[in-house]
Design an enzyme around this catalytic site. Structure first.
Site, PDB file in Angstrom:
ATOM      1  N   GLY A   1       3.056 -12.524  -8.754  1.00  0.00           N
ATOM      2  CA  GLY A   1       3.688 -12.093  -8.937  1.00  0.00           C
ATOM      3  C   GLY A   1       3.961 -11.463 -10.526  1.00  0.00           C
ATOM      4  CB  SER A   2       1.810  -9.521 -13.041  1.00  0.00           C
ATOM      5  OG  SER A   2       0.759  -8.866 -11.922  1.00  0.00           O
ATOM      6  CG  ASN A   3       2.592  -5.326 -10.318  1.00  0.00           C
ATOM      7  OD1 ASN A   3       3.131  -4.443 -10.430  1.00  0.00           O
ATOM      8  ND2 ASN A   3       1.788  -6.393  -9.874  1.00  0.00           N
TER       9      ASN A   3
ATOM     10  CG  ASN B   1       3.670  -2.210  -1.030  1.00  0.00           C
ATOM     11  OD1 ASN B   1       3.294  -3.281  -0.710  1.00  0.00           O
ATOM     12  ND2 ASN B   1       2.146  -1.885   0.187  1.00  0.00           N
TER      13      ASN B   1
ATOM     14  CG  ASP C   1      -1.993  -0.653   3.064  1.00  0.00           C
ATOM     15  OD1 ASP C   1      -1.053  -1.584   2.138  1.00  0.00           O
ATOM     16  OD2 ASP C   1      -3.206  -1.164   2.864  1.00  0.00           O
TER      17      ASP C   1
ATOM     18  CG  LEU D   1      -0.717 -11.006   0.584  1.00  0.00           C
ATOM     19  CD1 LEU D   1      -1.963 -11.762  -0.299  1.00  0.00           C
ATOM     20  CD2 LEU D   1      -1.626  -9.833  -0.109  1.00  0.00           C
TER      21      LEU D   1
ATOM     22  CB  ILE E   1       8.078  -5.335   6.828  1.00  0.00           C
ATOM     23  CG1 ILE E   1       7.000  -5.632   5.168  1.00  0.00           C
ATOM     24  CG2 ILE E   1       9.117  -4.870   7.119  1.00  0.00           C
ATOM     25  CD1 ILE E   1       7.715  -7.257   5.056  1.00  0.00           C
TER      26      ILE E   1
ATOM     27  CG  HIS F   1      -2.571  -0.039  -1.402  1.00  0.00           C
ATOM     28  ND1 HIS F   1      -3.101  -1.175  -0.711  1.00  0.00           N
ATOM     29  CD2 HIS F   1      -4.407   0.733  -1.732  1.00  0.00           C
ATOM     30  CE1 HIS F   1      -4.371  -1.088  -0.209  1.00  0.00           C
ATOM     31  NE2 HIS F   1      -5.266  -0.178  -0.443  1.00  0.00           N
TER      32      HIS F   1
ATOM     33  CD  GLU G   1      -0.746  -2.868  -9.497  1.00  0.00           C
ATOM     34  OE1 GLU G   1      -0.593  -2.720  -8.467  1.00  0.00           O
ATOM     35  OE2 GLU G   1      -0.949  -3.972  -9.569  1.00  0.00           O
TER      36      GLU G   1
HETATM   37  C1  GRF Z   1      -1.294  -5.996  -6.644  1.00  0.00           C
HETATM   38  O1  GRF Z   1      -2.567  -5.732  -7.096  1.00  0.00           O
HETATM   39  C2  GRF Z   1      -0.252  -4.896  -5.609  1.00  0.00           C
HETATM   40  O2  GRF Z   1      -0.478  -3.450  -6.357  1.00  0.00           O
HETATM   41  C3  GRF Z   1      -0.659  -5.775  -4.358  1.00  0.00           C
HETATM   42  O3  GRF Z   1      -1.161  -7.063  -4.657  1.00  0.00           O
HETATM   43  C4  GRF Z   1      -0.796  -7.209  -5.796  1.00  0.00           C
HETATM   44  C5  GRF Z   1      -0.369  -7.675  -6.603  1.00  0.00           C
HETATM   45  O4  GRF Z   1      -0.114  -8.173  -7.703  1.00  0.00           O
HETATM   46  N1  GRF Z   1       0.290  -4.831  -3.767  1.00  0.00           N
HETATM   47  P1  GRF Z   1       0.479  -9.146  -8.650  1.00  0.00           P
HETATM   48  O5  GRF Z   1       0.665 -11.064  -7.320  1.00  0.00           O
HETATM   49  O6  GRF Z   1       2.006  -8.615  -8.798  1.00  0.00           O
HETATM   50  O7  GRF Z   1      -0.180 -10.131  -9.931  1.00  0.00           O
END
Ligand code: GRF
Length: 194
Positions: free
Chosen positions: A14-16, A104, A147, A87, A90, A106, A176
């Protein structure tokens, strides 16, 4: 004007997702309403909770049940859904309820290195095996197939001679973290002002 409520769906670290939460923390027009995961022990849920964001976890059967998940998002007054390392597929019912409002990210330059099975390190492995000179990220709308929804933005990075899966991952993650929140913000604000 009411703020736009976004739901973040995430399955892993979940870093994003956390980066999005920080970005929209005191945003005047956009509010992170909740983070949802299909994994009850996902690290992202614990971390999001610490930041004061509501979290929910549902089984795969529940998140793939279009009626259930759609009604849940309606009840939570969701306007946009952001997939950040989510993952599962949807359900079509949710896409129909939120047309062009599900995004999304990618970790490659689609249409290259996308589709079923192309997630996480598998993507970077394929990029490396293919001796690509560049890779990057794609932010796109979500449709019924993995995708393949309309692209919103892409950002590139160069790859050198001695890359490894880890160095590629670091370069992609830097893109990202730098661009995903900005593109989501711009896209939502534009959609609200049409
Ligand atoms: C990211 O690389 C994103 O592009 C992909 O899954 C990864 C998630 O990374 N869809 P994080 O869990 O947000 O660190």
């Amino acid at each position: 004007m009411l703020k736009a409520n976004i739901a973040i769906f995430a399955s892993g670290q979940g870093s994003n997702a956390l980066n999005l939460i920080h970005h929209f923390e005191s945003h005047p027009e956009i509010h992170v309403q909740f983070v949802l995961s299909n994994k009850s022990d996902a690290k992202v849920l614990e971390e999001a909770k610490k930041l004061g964001v509501q979290t929910f976890s549902f089984s795969n059967a529940e998140v793939e049940n279009g009626e259930f998940i759609t009604q849940f998002c309606i009840d939570q007054h969701i306007d946009f859904i952001v997939l950040a390392g989510y993952l599962r597929k949807i359900p079509v019912g949710l896409i129909a309820q939120f047309p062009n409002h599900i995004f999304n990210i990618h970790p490659a330059l689609l249409p290259k290195f996308g589709g079923a099975g192309m997630y996480g390190k598998h993507v970077h492995e394929a990029v490396l095996a293919n001796q690509e000179k560049e890779t990057g990220i794609t932010i796109h709308l979500v449709n019924e197939d993995f995708d393949s929804g309309e692209k919103i933005a892409q950002f590139h990075c160069d790859l050198g001679e001695n890359e490894t899966i880890e160095t590629i991952q670091q370069k992609v993650q830097a893109l990202e973290h730098a661009y995903f929140p900005l593109v989501i913000e711009e896209t939502i604000l534009k959609a609200r002002n049409v």
